[in-house]
Write an enzyme that holds these catalytic residues in place. Structure first.
Site, PDB file in Angstrom:
ATOM      1  N   HIS A  69      46.651 -42.673 155.135  1.00  0.00           N
ATOM      2  CA  HIS A  69      47.510 -43.836 154.877  1.00  0.00           C
ATOM      3  C   HIS A  69      48.923 -43.391 154.482  1.00  0.00           C
ATOM      4  O   HIS A  69      49.915 -43.813 155.100  1.00  0.00           O
ATOM      5  CB  HIS A  69      46.894 -44.692 153.755  1.00  0.00           C
ATOM      6  CG  HIS A  69      47.683 -45.914 153.419  1.00  0.00           C
ATOM      7  ND1 HIS A  69      47.400 -47.146 153.957  1.00  0.00           N
ATOM      8  CD2 HIS A  69      48.763 -46.101 152.614  1.00  0.00           C
ATOM      9  CE1 HIS A  69      48.279 -48.039 153.497  1.00  0.00           C
ATOM     10  NE2 HIS A  69      49.115 -47.429 152.673  1.00  0.00           N
ATOM     11  N   GLU A  70      49.012 -42.526 153.494  1.00  0.00           N
ATOM     12  CA  GLU A  70      50.331 -42.080 153.039  1.00  0.00           C
ATOM     13  C   GLU A  70      51.025 -41.259 154.117  1.00  0.00           C
ATOM     14  O   GLU A  70      52.254 -41.297 154.241  1.00  0.00           O
ATOM     15  CB  GLU A  70      50.219 -41.290 151.729  1.00  0.00           C
ATOM     16  CG  GLU A  70      49.579 -42.061 150.550  1.00  0.00           C
ATOM     17  CD  GLU A  70      50.240 -43.403 150.244  1.00  0.00           C
ATOM     18  OE1 GLU A  70      51.429 -43.588 150.594  1.00  0.00           O
ATOM     19  OE2 GLU A  70      49.554 -44.284 149.668  1.00  0.00           O
ATOM     20  N   HIS A 102      52.987 -43.538 156.259  1.00  0.00           N
ATOM     21  CA  HIS A 102      54.295 -43.856 155.657  1.00  0.00           C
ATOM     22  C   HIS A 102      55.263 -42.681 155.851  1.00  0.00           C
ATOM     23  O   HIS A 102      56.430 -42.869 156.185  1.00  0.00           O
ATOM     24  CB  HIS A 102      54.136 -44.117 154.154  1.00  0.00           C
ATOM     25  CG  HIS A 102      53.522 -45.450 153.816  1.00  0.00           C
ATOM     26  ND1 HIS A 102      54.062 -46.644 154.241  1.00  0.00           N
ATOM     27  CD2 HIS A 102      52.429 -45.781 153.077  1.00  0.00           C
ATOM     28  CE1 HIS A 102      53.327 -47.654 153.767  1.00  0.00           C
ATOM     29  NE2 HIS A 102      52.323 -47.150 153.071  1.00  0.00           N
ATOM     30  N   GLU A 110      54.138 -50.722 156.142  1.00  0.00           N
ATOM     31  CA  GLU A 110      52.685 -50.794 155.971  1.00  0.00           C
ATOM     32  C   GLU A 110      51.977 -50.782 157.327  1.00  0.00           C
ATOM     33  O   GLU A 110      50.853 -50.306 157.442  1.00  0.00           O
ATOM     34  CB  GLU A 110      52.323 -52.039 155.148  1.00  0.00           C
ATOM     35  CG  GLU A 110      50.929 -52.045 154.559  1.00  0.00           C
ATOM     36  CD  GLU A 110      50.676 -50.978 153.487  1.00  0.00           C
ATOM     37  OE1 GLU A 110      51.605 -50.259 153.086  1.00  0.00           O
ATOM     38  OE2 GLU A 110      49.516 -50.862 153.075  1.00  0.00           O
TER      39      GLU A 110
HETATM   40 ZN    ZN Z   1      50.911 -48.355 152.023  1.00  0.00          ZN
END
Ligand code: ZN
Length: 508
Positions: A268-269, A272, A298
């Site tokens: 997830h990170e 980003h 996101e």
């Molecule tokens: Zn996030």
């Protein structure tokens, strides 16, 4: 009359220098969350306060207003998509937002939220809404005043949402979320009563931390993380932050009795981080070098985490390696593992929610904060409203307020209007993934071979390199041909979870 080109160059230099200062605060902030010893806290707070004050002074400098007045009437804004026009537009937006709020209001809001965050920690620990209530009342009051000062066309909430998702309104969010509200609870019902259910206990066996660290690094690297431009470190609350060109930091957390948080937190990170690394470095320090919005940000993390990282194809590539790293997985088949990491199970806690129920948590928060800002719901009545709505969406009531209305830090920090961006991210991710599939062909076939570069390149070209050129909705429509919609996400749910829960062979 000053020459517009000259003024532009002056303003660009001002913007880049301000970004140098801000990114220095970023370094101090990263260190504070990842490395700093506890006793350094007061000194660090002083350092950050001093630099933040300098940034604020620069941003509200009256010269900025004078520069903008010259630039806005110049030929530099003729083509609204030119680098200059984009920067001028966004500089104006930031300047207006910062100067419309009187200093006393900003200071009061900072004071109130700082006290509220402490009160919230205490309130959550004791599961006592009464401890938090007076603080939240004051925050809602001040938030309404802020919205009134910022200005809006239809309703106060729009002014708040615009901060995080430029151009989006409460009405648009309501329309976008309506199909999710209509269809998700029933889908969850069907899934929960399906004949096949995953065995998620396999994810709670013993997973030694050194192996988790090594495996997370391996995955990050194979997806496309460059260790020359970033780091991965452990923290309690995972996050990603860009400190400047060629420097993006991500963090994750490790539990030896639960494999998912480190793995999917990292991916997830990483999503980003890849966005931040893909921003055009030559525009660093100006809006053209910044991400579009929280929702689009996101969408990048969710795409890599869920659409890629929880797909069967992804694990066809990585699972043999996972079995080498973790002895606990040696008697677990690939299909069992993929089913377990995709379990749909209503939980009271948002951050523990699966892909399907997650949006119901957001819907609930959006509807409640919208009602608070409108004045249709009183802070006194919030816990009851929370529990009732929670039950109607997720089928049960939270055991207490700590597991209910007190679980998130956002409202105590004054972040009202922020929650919708999480679900917008999921909607955008699904819509973009469909478009990427249309442009690139069989993505799962690539993932099976460990090829992630084609998707990453596509995201870089279509999204990352565009900086703030378009609003979030414009960007989505330009790439996919359609305005933002919930339909692609619902299609993806039906296909993915239909295969997992209802087809014995897992085929789609
Ligand atoms: Zn996030």
């Amino acid at each position: 009359m000053a020459n517009a080109q000259e003024v532009y160059r002056q303003m660009e230099a001002w913007s880049r220098e301000t970004a140098l200062l801000s990114s220095t605060i970023g370094v101090l902030g990263w260190d504070q969350r990842v490395m700093m010893p506890p006793r350094a806290a007061p000194h660090r707070a002083n350092q950050i306060a001093l630099l933040s004050g300098m940034v604020h002074q620069r941003m509200t400098d009256p010269r900025v207003g004078e520069w903008l007045a010259i630039l806005e009437t110049s030929e530099l804004t003729a083509d609204p998509e030119s680098v200059e026009a984009v920067n001028i537009r966004q500089w104006r937006r930031t300047y207006d937002r910062m100067t419309k709020l009187p200093n006393e209001l900003v200071v009061e809001f900072a004071r109130v939220t700082s006290l509220a965050e402490k009160a919230w920690e205490e309130a959550r620990a004791q599961s006592s809404y009464a401890l938090f209530k007076p603080h939240l009342s004051r925050i809602v009051e001040l938030t309404r005043e802020i919205a009134a000062r910022l200005g809006y066309e239809k309703e106060p909430y729009d002014a708040l949402l615009d901060e995080y998702e430029q151009g989006m309104t409460a009405q648009q969010v309501e329309q976008l979320f309506a199909p999710l509200r209509q269809k998700t609870p029933e889908l969850v019902q069907q899934i929960r009563s399906a004949p096949r259910q995953p065995n998620s206990s396999i994810l709670h066996r013993h997973y030694p931390r050194p192996q988790q660290e090594a495996f997370c690094q391996l995955i990050a690297e194979r997806i496309g993380f460059d260790w020359q431009s970033g780091r991965l470190d452990p923290t309690v609350h995972p996050f990603a932050t860009r400190l400047g060109p060629g420097d993006v930091r991500i963090t994750t957390r490790y539990y030896e009795d639960f494999l998912s948080p480190s793995l999917f937190g990292t991916i997830h990170e990483l999503g980003h981080a890849l966005y931040e690394l893909g921003l055009p470095e030559e525009h660093f320090g100006t809006p053209m070098g910044e991400s579009v919005s929280l929702g689009v940000h996101e969408s990048q993390s969710r795409m890599w985490e869920n659409f890629v990282g929880r797909s069967h194809a992804f694990w066809e590539h990585f699972y043999p390696l996972a079995q080498q790293y973790f002895t606990a997985l040696q008697d677990v088949s690939l299909d069992e593992f993929v089913f377990a990491i995709n379990e749909v199970k209503p939980s009271p806690i948002r951050v523990e929610a699966d892909e399907v129920t997650y949006n119901l948590h957001i819907l609930l928060r959006f509807e409640l904060e919208l009602a608070l800002v409108r004045g249709d719901l009183q802070v006194d009545d919030l816990p009851d409203a929370w529990n009732e709505r929670f039950e109607s969406y997720l089928g049960f009531r939270p055991a207490n307020d700590a597991e209910g209305v007190l679980q998130d830090v956002h409202w105590s920090g004054g972040l009202i209007g922020y929650f919708p961006t999480y679900t917008l991210g999921n909607l955008y991710a699904a819509q973009l993934f469909e478009a990427a599939t249309r442009d690139l062909g069989d993505l799962p076939a690539m993932f099976r071979k460990g090829e992630f570069a084609p998707l990453l390149e596509w995201l870089r070209e279509k999204i990352h390199r565009q900086g703030k050129r378009y609003t979030p909705s414009q960007l989505i429509e330009r790439i996919t041909g359609l305005p933002p919609s919930a339909e692609p996400l619902l299609r993806y749910f039906e296909r993915k979870f239909g295969a997992l829960y209802f087809h014995a062979d897992g085929s789609e």
